[in-house]
Design a protein around this motif. Structure first.
Motif, PDB file in Angstrom:
ATOM      1  N   ALA A  20      23.549 -10.241 -15.897  1.00  0.00           N
ATOM      2  CA  ALA A  20      22.573  -9.333 -15.306  1.00  0.00           C
ATOM      3  C   ALA A  20      22.127  -9.710 -13.903  1.00  0.00           C
ATOM      4  O   ALA A  20      21.815  -8.838 -13.098  1.00  0.00           O
ATOM      5  N   HIS A  21      22.049 -11.006 -13.611  1.00  0.00           N
ATOM      6  CA  HIS A  21      21.492 -11.451 -12.329  1.00  0.00           C
ATOM      7  C   HIS A  21      22.190 -12.720 -11.850  1.00  0.00           C
ATOM      8  O   HIS A  21      22.873 -13.394 -12.610  1.00  0.00           O
ATOM      9  N   THR A  22      21.938 -13.063 -10.588  1.00  0.00           N
ATOM     10  CA  THR A  22      22.515 -14.276 -10.001  1.00  0.00           C
ATOM     11  C   THR A  22      21.670 -15.511 -10.272  1.00  0.00           C
ATOM     12  O   THR A  22      22.051 -16.613  -9.916  1.00  0.00           O
ATOM     13  N   ALA A  23      20.514 -15.313 -10.885  1.00  0.00           N
ATOM     14  CA  ALA A  23      19.609 -16.416 -11.235  1.00  0.00           C
ATOM     15  C   ALA A  23      19.002 -16.107 -12.606  1.00  0.00           C
ATOM     16  O   ALA A  23      19.230 -15.034 -13.163  1.00  0.00           O
ATOM     17  N   GLY A  24      18.211 -17.021 -13.127  1.00  0.00           N
ATOM     18  CA  GLY A  24      17.632 -16.869 -14.453  1.00  0.00           C
ATOM     19  C   GLY A  24      16.809 -15.604 -14.615  1.00  0.00           C
ATOM     20  O   GLY A  24      16.136 -15.154 -13.691  1.00  0.00           O
ATOM     21  N   CYS A  25      16.869 -15.016 -15.812  1.00  0.00           N
ATOM     22  CA  CYS A  25      16.083 -13.833 -16.155  1.00  0.00           C
ATOM     23  C   CYS A  25      14.741 -14.296 -16.719  1.00  0.00           C
ATOM     24  O   CYS A  25      14.703 -15.103 -17.637  1.00  0.00           O
ATOM     25  N   TYR A  26      13.651 -13.769 -16.178  1.00  0.00           N
ATOM     26  CA  TYR A  26      12.308 -14.209 -16.558  1.00  0.00           C
ATOM     27  C   TYR A  26      11.560 -13.213 -17.425  1.00  0.00           C
ATOM     28  O   TYR A  26      10.643 -13.588 -18.142  1.00  0.00           O
ATOM     29  N   CYS A  27      11.881 -11.919 -17.334  1.00  0.00           N
ATOM     30  CA  CYS A  27      11.126 -10.928 -18.099  1.00  0.00           C
ATOM     31  C   CYS A  27      12.007  -9.715 -18.385  1.00  0.00           C
ATOM     32  O   CYS A  27      12.990  -9.465 -17.690  1.00  0.00           O
ATOM     33  N   ILE A  28      11.622  -8.977 -19.423  1.00  0.00           N
ATOM     34  CA  ILE A  28      12.362  -7.784 -19.827  1.00  0.00           C
ATOM     35  C   ILE A  28      11.381  -6.783 -20.418  1.00  0.00           C
ATOM     36  O   ILE A  28      10.362  -7.172 -20.992  1.00  0.00           O
ATOM     37  N   ALA A  29      11.671  -5.497 -20.232  1.00  0.00           N
ATOM     38  CA  ALA A  29      10.824  -4.441 -20.786  1.00  0.00           C
ATOM     39  C   ALA A  29      11.709  -3.277 -21.217  1.00  0.00           C
ATOM     40  O   ALA A  29      12.738  -3.008 -20.600  1.00  0.00           O
ATOM     41  N   MET A  30      11.280  -2.596 -22.287  1.00  0.00           N
ATOM     42  CA  MET A  30      11.977  -1.410 -22.787  1.00  0.00           C
ATOM     43  C   MET A  30      11.242  -0.155 -22.355  1.00  0.00           C
ATOM     44  O   MET A  30      10.016  -0.091 -22.452  1.00  0.00           O
ATOM     45  N   ASP A  31      11.983   0.823 -21.924  1.00  0.00           N
ATOM     46  CA  ASP A  31      11.459   2.148 -21.620  1.00  0.00           C
ATOM     47  C   ASP A  31      10.935   2.756 -22.930  1.00  0.00           C
ATOM     48  O   ASP A  31      11.583   2.625 -23.965  1.00  0.00           O
ATOM     49  N   PRO A  32       9.752   3.413 -22.933  1.00  0.00           N
ATOM     50  CA  PRO A  32       9.198   3.946 -24.173  1.00  0.00           C
ATOM     51  C   PRO A  32      10.043   5.046 -24.821  1.00  0.00           C
ATOM     52  O   PRO A  32       9.865   5.350 -25.995  1.00  0.00           O
ATOM     53  N   LEU A  33      10.985   5.622 -24.086  1.00  0.00           N
ATOM     54  CA  LEU A  33      11.867   6.648 -24.634  1.00  0.00           C
ATOM     55  C   LEU A  33      13.218   6.070 -25.043  1.00  0.00           C
ATOM     56  O   LEU A  33      14.146   6.810 -25.374  1.00  0.00           O
ATOM     57  N   ASP A  34      13.336   4.753 -25.005  1.00  0.00           N
ATOM     58  CA  ASP A  34      14.551   4.030 -25.413  1.00  0.00           C
ATOM     59  C   ASP A  34      15.801   4.418 -24.627  1.00  0.00           C
ATOM     60  O   ASP A  34      16.913   4.320 -25.123  1.00  0.00           O
ATOM     61  N   ARG A  35      15.636   4.802 -23.367  1.00  0.00           N
ATOM     62  CA  ARG A  35      16.776   5.130 -22.513  1.00  0.00           C
ATOM     63  C   ARG A  35      17.230   3.926 -21.704  1.00  0.00           C
ATOM     64  O   ARG A  35      18.420   3.772 -21.429  1.00  0.00           O
TER      65      ARG A  35
END
Length: 145
Positions: A20-35
């Motif tokens: 996903a990224h060139t460095a560490g992933c720190y946070c993630i969130a889901m769209d409320p419509l699951d898209r």
């Protein structure tokens, strides 16, 4: 580097590993419509992913510091994200454009939208006049157009 593992539930078997990224992933969130889901990283970027296809469809690039927190509003129309930059960015998901920036005097650790309204709560660290650490908690609201 910045991987996101997609797992089956309840077995927790890894379905795939997204670079996903060139460095560490720190946070993630889901769209409320699951898209979509959004991933914030130490590379200062937020990537927006299509849930069904597991493809990155957009990248938000307004920040210069590692992204600490990310959140979708209740309609999935807007995303808010923050870091040690002196603002919280709010962007439109469809256009990718920044629609508002909330000025901050300190690094933000958390942004979270109200589940029914365009109200954004945010919290972070701040320094008082005696240089002691104080917590900051504020709520921002706006009308969508």
């Amino acid at each position: 580097v910045g991987f996101v593992e997609v797992v089956n539930y309840p077995s927790l078997d890894v379905v795939c590993k997204l670079n996903a990224h060139t460095a560490g992933c720190y946070c993630i969130a889901m769209d409320p419509l699951d898209r979509y889901f959004a991933v914030g990283s130490a590379d200062s970027l937020v990537s927006l992913w299509n849930v069904k296809e597991l493809l990155c469809i957009k990248t938000f690039t307004k920040l210069e510091w590692p992204v600490r927190t990310v959140s979708f509003n209740h309609t999935g129309e807007f995303i808010a994200y923050a870091s040690e930059d002196p603002f919280i960015d709010i962007a439109n998901i469809q256009t990718g454009r920044s629609i508002h920036q909330i000025p901050c005097k300190a690094a933000m650790n958390s942004v979270e939208w109200n589940p029914k309204y365009n109200l954004l709560a945010y919290a972070g660290d701040d320094k008082n006049k005696y240089q002691a650490d104080d917590g900051v908690f504020r709520i921002f609201g706006f009308e969508s157009t």
